[in-house]
Design a protein around this motif. Sequence first.
Motif, mmCIF file in Angstrom:
data_model
loop_
_atom_site.group_PDB
_atom_site.id
_atom_site.type_symbol
_atom_site.label_atom_id
_atom_site.label_comp_id
_atom_site.label_asym_id
_atom_site.label_seq_id
_atom_site.Cartn_x
_atom_site.Cartn_y
_atom_site.Cartn_z
ATOM 1 N N ALA A 166 0.833 -1.203 0.000
ATOM 2 C CA ALA A 166 0.000 0.000 0.000
ATOM 3 C C ALA A 166 0.869 1.255 0.000
ATOM 4 O O ALA A 166 0.565 2.233 -0.680
ATOM 5 C CB ALA A 166 -0.934 -0.003 1.202
ATOM 6 N N ALA A 167 1.963 1.225 0.762
ATOM 7 C CA ALA A 167 2.864 2.375 0.803
ATOM 8 C C ALA A 167 3.534 2.599 -0.549
ATOM 9 O O ALA A 167 3.700 3.736 -0.989
ATOM 10 C CB ALA A 167 3.922 2.174 1.891
ATOM 11 N N ASP A 168 3.915 1.516 -1.213
ATOM 12 C CA ASP A 168 4.523 1.623 -2.535
ATOM 13 C C ASP A 168 3.547 2.201 -3.559
ATOM 14 O O ASP A 168 3.938 2.915 -4.467
ATOM 15 C CB ASP A 168 5.025 0.266 -3.024
ATOM 16 N N ALA A 169 2.271 1.878 -3.392
ATOM 17 C CA ALA A 169 1.251 2.357 -4.324
ATOM 18 C C ALA A 169 0.738 3.745 -3.946
ATOM 19 O O ALA A 169 -0.101 4.300 -4.641
ATOM 20 C CB ALA A 169 0.087 1.370 -4.375
ATOM 21 N N GLY A 170 1.228 4.293 -2.829
ATOM 22 C CA GLY A 170 0.802 5.612 -2.405
ATOM 23 C C GLY A 170 -0.530 5.631 -1.681
ATOM 24 O O GLY A 170 -1.145 6.668 -1.518
ATOM 25 N N GLU A 171 -0.983 4.476 -1.221
ATOM 26 C CA GLU A 171 -2.245 4.385 -0.496
ATOM 27 C C GLU A 171 -1.986 4.525 0.992
ATOM 28 O O GLU A 171 -0.879 4.346 1.463
ATOM 29 C CB GLU A 171 -2.916 3.022 -0.757
ATOM 30 N N GLU A 172 -3.050 4.816 1.728
ATOM 31 C CA GLU A 172 -2.960 4.868 3.179
ATOM 32 C C GLU A 172 -2.943 3.440 3.715
ATOM 33 O O GLU A 172 -3.817 2.649 3.380
ATOM 34 C CB GLU A 172 -4.158 5.616 3.766
ATOM 35 N N PRO A 173 -1.984 3.090 4.557
ATOM 36 C CA PRO A 173 -1.981 1.738 5.140
ATOM 37 C C PRO A 173 -3.105 1.586 6.141
ATOM 38 O O PRO A 173 -3.599 2.563 6.696
ATOM 39 C CB PRO A 173 -0.616 1.638 5.814
ATOM 40 N N LEU A 174 -3.494 0.340 6.389
ATOM 41 C CA LEU A 174 -4.526 0.061 7.379
ATOM 42 C C LEU A 174 -3.988 0.394 8.761
ATOM 43 O O LEU A 174 -2.804 0.183 9.047
ATOM 44 C CB LEU A 174 -4.916 -1.421 7.334
ATOM 45 N N PRO A 175 -4.834 0.919 9.663
ATOM 46 C CA PRO A 175 -4.361 1.181 11.021
ATOM 47 C C PRO A 175 -4.065 -0.130 11.729
ATOM 48 O O PRO A 175 -4.630 -1.161 11.382
ATOM 49 C CB PRO A 175 -5.551 1.905 11.667
ATOM 50 N N PRO A 176 -3.191 -0.093 12.729
ATOM 51 C CA PRO A 176 -2.903 -1.341 13.453
ATOM 52 C C PRO A 176 -4.157 -1.849 14.136
ATOM 53 O O PRO A 176 -5.010 -1.082 14.555
ATOM 54 C CB PRO A 176 -1.825 -0.944 14.463
ATOM 55 N N SER A 177 -4.244 -3.175 14.228
ATOM 56 C CA SER A 177 -5.437 -3.758 14.813
ATOM 57 C C SER A 177 -5.484 -3.525 16.316
ATOM 58 O O SER A 177 -4.490 -3.716 17.000
ATOM 59 C CB SER A 177 -5.502 -5.254 14.514
ATOM 60 N N PRO A 178 -6.623 -3.061 16.831
ATOM 61 C CA PRO A 178 -6.749 -2.880 18.273
ATOM 62 C C PRO A 178 -6.843 -4.227 18.963
ATOM 63 O O PRO A 178 -7.215 -5.213 18.365
ATOM 64 C CB PRO A 178 -8.061 -2.089 18.408
ATOM 65 N N GLU A 179 -6.511 -4.223 20.220
ATOM 66 C CA GLU A 179 -6.631 -5.466 20.985
ATOM 67 C C GLU A 179 -8.102 -5.837 21.076
ATOM 68 O O GLU A 179 -8.932 -5.023 21.458
ATOM 69 C CB GLU A 179 -6.061 -5.293 22.393
ATOM 70 N N GLN A 180 -8.421 -7.021 20.689
ATOM 71 C CA GLN A 180 -9.804 -7.479 20.716
ATOM 72 C C GLN A 180 -9.994 -8.389 21.914
ATOM 73 O O GLN A 180 -9.127 -9.219 22.206
ATOM 74 C CB GLN A 180 -10.145 -8.246 19.438
ATOM 75 N N PRO A 181 -11.101 -8.225 22.634
ATOM 76 C CA PRO A 181 -11.338 -9.104 23.791
ATOM 77 C C PRO A 181 -11.559 -10.540 23.338
ATOM 78 O O PRO A 181 -12.110 -10.783 22.263
ATOM 79 C CB PRO A 181 -12.593 -8.535 24.434
ATOM 80 N N THR A 182 -11.117 -11.462 24.143
ATOM 81 C CA THR A 182 -11.339 -12.859 23.815
ATOM 82 C C THR A 182 -12.749 -13.259 24.205
ATOM 83 O O THR A 182 -13.315 -12.727 25.153
ATOM 84 C CB THR A 182 -10.323 -13.764 24.526
ATOM 85 N N GLU A 183 -13.312 -14.191 23.452
ATOM 86 C CA GLU A 183 -14.666 -14.646 23.737
ATOM 87 C C GLU A 183 -14.614 -15.760 24.766
ATOM 88 O O GLU A 183 -13.721 -16.581 24.761
ATOM 89 C CB GLU A 183 -15.319 -15.149 22.456
ATOM 90 N N ASN A 184 -15.590 -15.777 25.644
ATOM 91 C CA ASN A 184 -15.665 -16.829 26.658
ATOM 92 C C ASN A 184 -16.634 -17.874 26.254
ATOM 93 O O ASN A 184 -17.576 -17.733 25.660
ATOM 94 C CB ASN A 184 -16.055 -16.247 28.011
#
Length: 110
Positions: free
Chosen positions: A92-110
């Motif tokens: 994405a950076a090479d193509a001049g696009e905005e990269p995806l934001p880092p993934s937030p911590e997701q709660p684990t399912e019980n």
Amino acid sequence: MNFKVTPNNLTRLEKIFGEAKYELRFEKGTFNSGYCVLEHKKVVVVNKFLNLEGRINTLLDILASMQLDESVLTPESLKLYKQIVSNKAATAADAGEEPLPPSPEQPTEN
């Protein structure tokens, strides 16, 4: 990322979906992109008529666009997942696009 087209690598990608509790199905359908992702049901449907290379490329595209809970992945799967995501960001950076934001911590399912 140089990802060889082998049945073993397809299995490695499928394993990531399984560990993330996604149901991966290869079925017939009218998909414009070759796949359909149902986020709320955690189901990924891929066109069953794709060849091995098409299946691998499709799964790579899907994984690069998803934000998975990294805590449920095995170390081997986590390493592969991070390579896929970082490759997508670099492309994405090479193509001049905005990269995806880092993934937030997701709660684990019980």
